[in-house]
Write an enzyme that holds these catalytic residues in place. Structure first.
Site, PDB file in Angstrom:
ATOM      1  N   ASP A  90       0.857  -1.191   0.000  1.00  0.00           N
ATOM      2  CA  ASP A  90       0.000   0.000   0.000  1.00  0.00           C
ATOM      3  C   ASP A  90       0.889   1.236   0.000  1.00  0.00           C
ATOM      4  O   ASP A  90       1.962   1.230   0.611  1.00  0.00           O
ATOM      5  CB  ASP A  90      -0.866   0.026   1.258  1.00  0.00           C
ATOM      6  N   HIS A 147       4.753  -7.311   0.437  1.00  0.00           N
ATOM      7  CA  HIS A 147       4.440  -8.623  -0.112  1.00  0.00           C
ATOM      8  C   HIS A 147       5.177  -8.864  -1.431  1.00  0.00           C
ATOM      9  O   HIS A 147       5.759  -7.944  -2.011  1.00  0.00           O
ATOM     10  CB  HIS A 147       2.929  -8.752  -0.314  1.00  0.00           C
ATOM     11  N   SER A 254       8.145   4.165   5.299  1.00  0.00           N
ATOM     12  CA  SER A 254       9.298   4.043   4.409  1.00  0.00           C
ATOM     13  C   SER A 254       8.947   3.824   2.960  1.00  0.00           C
ATOM     14  O   SER A 254       7.890   4.236   2.500  1.00  0.00           O
ATOM     15  CB  SER A 254      10.310   3.021   4.872  1.00  0.00           C
TER      16      SER A 254
END
Length: 338
Positions: A90, A147, A254
């Site tokens: 995201d 992911h 980050s």
């Protein structure tokens, strides 16, 4: 004027000390105080708790537990299809595009070296020469687990110490070589689409960077480059991760950078600077070998060969693509200090 002050503070503030302090505080169990901090953070950054596996803010014993909260089942469906890669996190696209002359575009006229990003590893950099890159910025409100964009077998992990500048858009536009100077964890995978690198970039008050196979990679911050190597696909102890599977996480904010080899993928056309990303959504599509061959044959059209008035066109046989996938679990070699 305010932006200029913010950038100057980036150079002057004791970023390492602030990061250690933030990491210490984020792990503390302070009962009501912890709850107030979490509640204030969620309200200020408009965190959508309806997506969380546990939406009750009071259920998180530490700020870090809240920050790396898992999502409820089905919140991020992973795009299907063997040729489709999914977004790893995201956030929002900072930049994406071609790696040209060994350089990646950062922002606002700033470029940085691929070799510097990969800690001077020129052999690794050579694999991504003229390839593709994507940089995704994770804001404080975002889901902070990272992911896999595709199936992959881990081959190498490199920890690179460095600065801890903020990685927000303002800093990216004003601090040269930002991603090549910040602390980072470089993960190299073998995939069906050639070698793929996924880099987790540290930043101010990022308490730690973790991977699912090694746990906490940083801290400690010892100031030396460390390198781990892992078995190839099919070998005992190989670490294989599937598309959409978690590979790491940030404890506070980050950036993730992906590198792909030349001629392997095309990014989805709807992605551009500033596009909001959701893990599992379409990221890129593979360029299959058969497609490449057909395209190359279609580019040059020549007159047919005439032999005794019989026209014989030239033919090209497509070459299929593929890669054997592999097993699971533990690294086979200890880290090397470089």
């Amino acid at each position: 004027m305010l932006d200029s002050i913010k950038i100057k503070l980036q150079y002057l503030l004791p970023k390492q000390g602030l990061t250690r302090l933030a990491g210490w505080g984020a792990e503390k169990r302070a009962a009501m105080l912890t709850h107030w901090v979490i509640k204030g953070f969620a309200r200020y950054y408009h965190v959508d708790m309806k997506e969380a596996k546990d939406p009750d803010l009071k259920s998180y014993p530490t700020f870090n537990a809240f920050f790396v909260r898992p999502l409820r089942d089905g919140a991020r469906p992973v795009v299907s299809g063997l040729d489709m890669l999914c977004l790893p996190a995201d956030g929002a696209v900072s930049q994406l595009g071609a790696i040209t002359d060994g350089k990646l575009f950062q922002a606002k006229g700033h470029f940085y070296s691929l070799e510097a990003l990969l800690a001077g590893n020129y052999l690794l950099a050579e694999q991504f020469k003229e390839g593709q890159f994507a940089t995704i910025y994770l804001a404080p409100r975002d889901y902070h687990r990272v992911h896999m964009p595709c199936d992959g077998v881990l081959r190498e992990m490199i920890y690179v110490p460095g600065d801890l500048f903020s990685v927000n858009p303002l800093t990216a536009a004003n601090v040269p070589n930002l991603f090549a100077r910040n602390e980072r964890v470089i993960c190299l995978f073998d995939t069906e689409f050639g070698p793929m690198v996924q880099i987790l970039v540290g930043a101010t008050i990022v308490g730690s960077i973790e991977t699912v196979w090694a746990g906490c990679v940083t801290p400690p911050r010892e100031g030396i480059i460390k390198r781990w190597t892992y078995p190839a696909a099919g070998s005992e102890g190989a670490i294989a991760l599937e598309k959409g599977e978690e590979m790491g996480r940030f404890k506070l904010g980050s950036t993730v950078i992906n590198l792909f080899a030349a001629g392997q993928i095309n990014f989805m056309p709807q992605l551009s600077n500033g596009t909001v990303t959701r893990m599992g959504a379409p990221f890129a599509e593979a360029i299959r070998q058969s497609t490449k061959v057909k395209a190359e044959t279609a580019v040059v059209q020549t007159d047919p060969i005439v032999v005794d008035d019989i026209k014989t066109p030239t033919e090209t046989t497509p070459v299929p693509a593929g890669m054997a996938q592999a097993g699971v679990t533990k690294p086979a070699a200890p880290p090397e200090e470089i």
